[in-house]
Scaffold this active site. Sequence first.
Site, short mmCIF file in Angstrom:
data_model
loop_
_atom_site.label_atom_id
_atom_site.label_comp_id
_atom_site.label_asym_id
_atom_site.label_seq_id
_atom_site.Cartn_x
_atom_site.Cartn_y
_atom_site.Cartn_z
N LYS A 68 -5.34 -10.25 5.23
CA LYS A 68 -5.29 -9.31 6.35
C LYS A 68 -5.41 -10.01 7.71
CE LYS A 68 -7.20 -5.42 3.71
NZ LYS A 68 -8.22 -4.34 3.71
N ARG A 100 -9.18 -8.70 -8.39
CA ARG A 100 -10.18 -7.84 -7.75
C ARG A 100 -11.58 -8.44 -7.84
NH1 ARG A 100 -8.86 -3.24 -5.69
NH2 ARG A 100 -10.81 -2.14 -6.12
N THR A 115 -15.31 -4.00 -1.83
CA THR A 115 -14.59 -3.63 -0.60
C THR A 115 -15.43 -3.91 0.64
OG1 THR A 115 -13.47 -1.91 -1.85
CG2 THR A 115 -13.37 -1.72 0.54
N ARG A 163 -14.49 -11.92 -0.18
CA ARG A 163 -15.04 -11.05 0.87
C ARG A 163 -16.46 -11.44 1.27
NH1 ARG A 163 -12.26 -5.93 -1.94
NH2 ARG A 163 -10.39 -5.72 -0.63
N HIS A 176 -6.67 -7.56 0.61
CA HIS A 176 -6.41 -6.36 -0.19
C HIS A 176 -5.81 -6.82 -1.51
CE1 HIS A 176 -4.76 -2.50 -1.54
NE2 HIS A 176 -3.69 -3.20 -1.87
P1 CMP Z 1 -8.40 -2.26 0.75
O1 CMP Z 1 -8.70 -2.90 -0.53
O2 CMP Z 1 -7.31 -2.83 1.58
O3 CMP Z 1 -8.07 -0.71 0.49
C1 CMP Z 1 -8.28 0.28 1.48
C2 CMP Z 1 -9.00 -0.23 2.68
O4 CMP Z 1 -9.60 0.75 3.51
C3 CMP Z 1 -10.17 -1.08 2.21
O5 CMP Z 1 -9.73 -2.28 1.65
C4 CMP Z 1 -10.97 -1.22 3.50
O6 CMP Z 1 -10.49 -2.26 4.31
C5 CMP Z 1 -10.66 0.09 4.23
N1 CMP Z 1 -11.84 0.95 4.32
C6 CMP Z 1 -12.47 1.26 5.45
N2 CMP Z 1 -13.50 2.08 5.22
C7 CMP Z 1 -13.53 2.30 3.89
C8 CMP Z 1 -14.37 3.07 3.03
N3 CMP Z 1 -15.40 3.77 3.51
N4 CMP Z 1 -14.11 3.06 1.72
C9 CMP Z 1 -13.06 2.36 1.23
N5 CMP Z 1 -12.22 1.62 2.01
C10 CMP Z 1 -12.46 1.58 3.32
#
Ligand code: CMP
Length: 135
Positions: A9, A85, A91, A102, A115
Amino acid sequence: MQRSLFIIKPDAVKRNLIGRILSYMEAADLTVVGLRMVDMTMEVAAGFYKVHEGKEFYDKLVEYMSSGRSVVVVLEGEDAINRIRKICGATDPSKADEGTIRAAFGISITMNSVHASDSTESAGQEVPYFFPDLG
Ligand code: CMP
């Protein structure tokens, strides 16, 4: 063999972390079968994350993903989706296990550096979204 869409990203690209992040994948015997840099428009980012449309974080996510260049990658390997993952970590970087991407590089839940497709179904939509020839 499975394929998964992986994205480095904007926060990570801006901090020159492309090589270091990809090395986690290659070290785990995941093979890069597609790779390109994209400067997502709001429309492209919104379409990619359409599954999250309506959630409170959606607008911020779309704005962030179109704030700079990303690297989109197709990775292939045994049990690729689950393994990628795990390598990415939770996340929310503050909850990610030590040794994950991460935990090492994520800044916030939005600027979480990477992602990865979360299921075979999402991979089946996400890979052709950026790589129509690899769908
Ligand atoms: P990603 O794996 O790219 O999938 C969705 C993205 O939304 C996640 O990573 C985060 O970067 C973003 N995001 C922001 N806030 C939230 C949240 N509360 N829960 C899940 N994803 C979030």
